[in-house]
Design an enzyme around this catalytic site. Structure first.
Site, PDB file in Angstrom:
ATOM      1  N   SER A 146      45.079  46.164  48.521  1.00 51.54           N
ATOM      2  CA  SER A 146      44.341  47.014  47.541  1.00 51.54           C
ATOM      3  C   SER A 146      45.314  48.264  47.147  1.00 51.54           C
ATOM      4  O   SER A 146      45.066  48.909  48.533  1.00 51.54           O
ATOM      5  CB  SER A 146      42.066  47.143  47.322  1.00 51.54           C
ATOM      6  N   TYR A 159      36.762  49.120  54.710  1.00 56.54           N
ATOM      7  CA  TYR A 159      37.748  48.226  53.732  1.00 56.54           C
ATOM      8  C   TYR A 159      39.033  48.329  53.118  1.00 56.54           C
ATOM      9  O   TYR A 159      40.360  47.773  53.489  1.00 56.54           O
ATOM     10  CB  TYR A 159      37.161  48.145  51.719  1.00 56.54           C
TER      11      TYR A 159
HETATM   12  N1  LIG Z   1      38.662  43.574  41.158  1.00 59.33           N
HETATM   13  C1  LIG Z   1      38.890  44.228  41.912  1.00 59.33           C
HETATM   14  O1  LIG Z   1      39.089  44.845  41.462  1.00 59.33           O
HETATM   15  C2  LIG Z   1      39.577  44.243  43.144  1.00 59.33           C
HETATM   16  C3  LIG Z   1      40.987  45.149  43.714  1.00 59.33           C
HETATM   17  C4  LIG Z   1      41.408  45.573  44.560  1.00 59.33           C
HETATM   18  C5  LIG Z   1      41.427  44.304  45.603  1.00 59.33           C
HETATM   19  N2  LIG Z   1      40.747  43.344  45.035  1.00 59.33           N
HETATM   20  C6  LIG Z   1      40.718  42.304  46.141  1.00 59.33           C
HETATM   21  O2  LIG Z   1      41.341  40.996  45.062  1.00 59.33           O
HETATM   22  C7  LIG Z   1      40.338  40.169  46.054  1.00 59.33           C
HETATM   23  C8  LIG Z   1      39.325  39.548  45.026  1.00 59.33           C
HETATM   24  O3  LIG Z   1      37.902  40.381  44.734  1.00 59.33           O
HETATM   25  P1  LIG Z   1      37.393  39.714  43.068  1.00 59.33           P
HETATM   26  O4  LIG Z   1      37.357  40.700  42.480  1.00 59.33           O
HETATM   27  O5  LIG Z   1      37.764  38.822  42.146  1.00 59.33           O
HETATM   28  O6  LIG Z   1      35.862  39.129  44.301  1.00 59.33           O
HETATM   29  P2  LIG Z   1      34.982  38.103  43.826  1.00 59.33           P
HETATM   30  O7  LIG Z   1      34.411  38.479  44.150  1.00 59.33           O
HETATM   31  O8  LIG Z   1      34.903  37.799  41.944  1.00 59.33           O
HETATM   32  O9  LIG Z   1      36.181  36.991  44.301  1.00 59.33           O
HETATM   33  C9  LIG Z   1      35.674  36.770  46.012  1.00 59.33           C
HETATM   34  C10 LIG Z   1      36.382  34.977  46.586  1.00 59.33           C
HETATM   35  O10 LIG Z   1      36.414  35.240  47.532  1.00 59.33           O
HETATM   36  C11 LIG Z   1      34.710  34.638  48.091  1.00 59.33           C
HETATM   37  N3  LIG Z   1      34.577  34.690  49.180  1.00 59.33           N
HETATM   38  C12 LIG Z   1      33.818  36.051  49.750  1.00 59.33           C
HETATM   39  N4  LIG Z   1      34.048  35.607  51.807  1.00 59.33           N
HETATM   40  C13 LIG Z   1      34.635  34.494  51.675  1.00 59.33           C
HETATM   41  C14 LIG Z   1      35.095  34.058  53.121  1.00 59.33           C
HETATM   42  N5  LIG Z   1      34.646  34.119  54.133  1.00 59.33           N
HETATM   43  N6  LIG Z   1      35.323  32.623  52.853  1.00 59.33           N
HETATM   44  C15 LIG Z   1      36.041  32.275  51.443  1.00 59.33           C
HETATM   45  N7  LIG Z   1      35.881  32.633  50.667  1.00 59.33           N
HETATM   46  C16 LIG Z   1      35.131  33.733  50.377  1.00 59.33           C
HETATM   47  C17 LIG Z   1      33.766  34.738  47.562  1.00 59.33           C
HETATM   48  O11 LIG Z   1      32.605  33.232  47.729  1.00 59.33           O
HETATM   49  C18 LIG Z   1      34.854  35.198  46.222  1.00 59.33           C
HETATM   50  O12 LIG Z   1      34.721  33.529  45.306  1.00 59.33           O
HETATM   51  C19 LIG Z   1      39.594  40.948  47.041  1.00 59.33           C
HETATM   52  O13 LIG Z   1      40.052  40.273  48.389  1.00 59.33           O
HETATM   53  C20 LIG Z   1      39.434  42.253  46.483  1.00 59.33           C
HETATM   54  O14 LIG Z   1      39.151  43.133  47.993  1.00 59.33           O
HETATM   55  C21 LIG Z   1      39.954  43.073  44.177  1.00 59.33           C
END
Ligand SMILES: NC(=O)c1ccc[n+]([C@@H]2O[C@H](COP(=O)([O-])OP(=O)(O)OC[C@H]3O[C@@H](n4cnc5c(N)ncnc54)[C@H](O)[C@@H]3O)[C@@H](O)[C@H]2O)c1
Length: 253
Positions: A146, A159
């Site tokens: 991130s 985080y």
């Molecule tokens: N959305 C954003 O703007 C953004 C920005 C920077 C980084 N990220 C990173 O991208 C990744 C995906 O984020 P997202 O926004 O798609 O979130 P999201 O919540 O839509 O998806 C995350 C998924 O991870 C799964 N998950 C959580 N804990 C788990 C575990 N212990 N074992 C297996 N699965 C698990 C959840 O069930 C979910 O389906 C994350 O690592 C997040 O930190 C997202």
């Protein structure tokens, strides 16, 4: 590396960025296994993509080992692994009710950092057993950090630490797994429209979008999927963390 018929594992593939990656890889002809905790929606997405869903807690060694065994049985050894499972609860080091409970910090590290490493180590073992292609390549791993790894905002200490760890592992792992012909890269997303973001009000989403230089909108999961595809495809991209963030530099709050 090639896609067609290659077994791909996408953690967190049930939703958001992971779903974007799973869709992109399936469209290129990969056999996709989604590892996630959300079973119902995970099965729906996997069915739609002609792949499989495996319930997996990425921070547990037993759960991830069993998930890799199930995916191997169905699709053969993993050639592409994308780490998207993650959580992002906010909490200050010193909040109104005192110091942050240590368990809060530990939980985020367990899922985002230990989980990414757990999947990386098991994916590498699978990949090392594959026949190399003409370039000597056996596999490609894509992690998700991130921009908070570089500009952590107030309330993001756990985080930021977890994502900083993912960035720090990237070059090290690429160096170590080079012997096996496995590449390791990381994407550092900025602000994307995923269920993680959809929880915020429209006002908060608009104010976040206004902080983006260009384009002034949240990214789409399919745009994340496009970069996953390019990272897997390009054989000389290795050991790198790529920001995907509309030139965003996050402010302290
Ligand atoms: N959305 C954003 O703007 C953004 C920005 C920077 C980084 N990220 C990173 O991208 C990744 C995906 O984020 P997202 O926004 O798609 O979130 P999201 O919540 O839509 O998806 C995350 C998924 O991870 C799964 N998950 C959580 N804990 C788990 C575990 N212990 N074992 C297996 N699965 C698990 C959840 O069930 C979910 O389906 C994350 O690592 C997040 O930190 C997202």
């Amino acid at each position: 590396m090639e896609f067609n018929g290659v077994a791909a594992v996408v953690t967190g593939g049930t939703s958001g960025l992971g779903e974007g990656a799973a869709r992109a890889l399936a469209a290129e002809g990969c056999k996709v296994a989604i590892f996630d905790l959300q079973e119902e929606r995970g099965r729906q997405v996997a069915d739609e993509l002609g792949g499989i869903f495996v319930r997996c807690n990425v921070s547990s060694s037993e759960s991830a080992e069993a998930a890799f065994a199930a995916a191997r049985e169905a699709h053969g050894p993993c050639g592409i692994a994308v780490n998207c499972a993650g959580i992002a609860p906010g909490s200050r080091i010193l909040g109104k009710s005192g110091p942050m409970p240590l368990e809060n910090f530990d939980k985020v590290i367990q899922v985002n950092l230990v989980g990414s490493f757990n999947v990386m180590r098991l994916a590498a073992a699978d990949m090392a057993s594959r026949e190399p292609n003409a370039d000597g390549e056996r596999g490609a791993i894509v992690n998700t950090a991130s921009v908070a790894a570089f500009e952590g905002q107030i309330g993001q200490v756990a985080y930021s630490a977890s994502k900083g760890g993912v960035v720090a592992m990237t070059l090290q792992a690429a160096r170590e797994l080079a012997r096996e012909g496995i590449r390791v890269n990381t994407i550092a997303p900025g602000l994307f429209m995923t269920p993680m973001m959809a929880g915020f009000t429209q006002e908060v989403q608009d104010s976040l979008a206004a902080t983006l230089p260009f384009p002034q909108r949240l990214g789409q999961p399919k745009e994340y999927g496009m970069l996953v595809e390019q990272i897997v495809k390009n054989p000389i991209l290795n050991g790198e963390t790529i920001r995907l963030d509309c030139a965003l530099r996050m402010a302290p709050r």
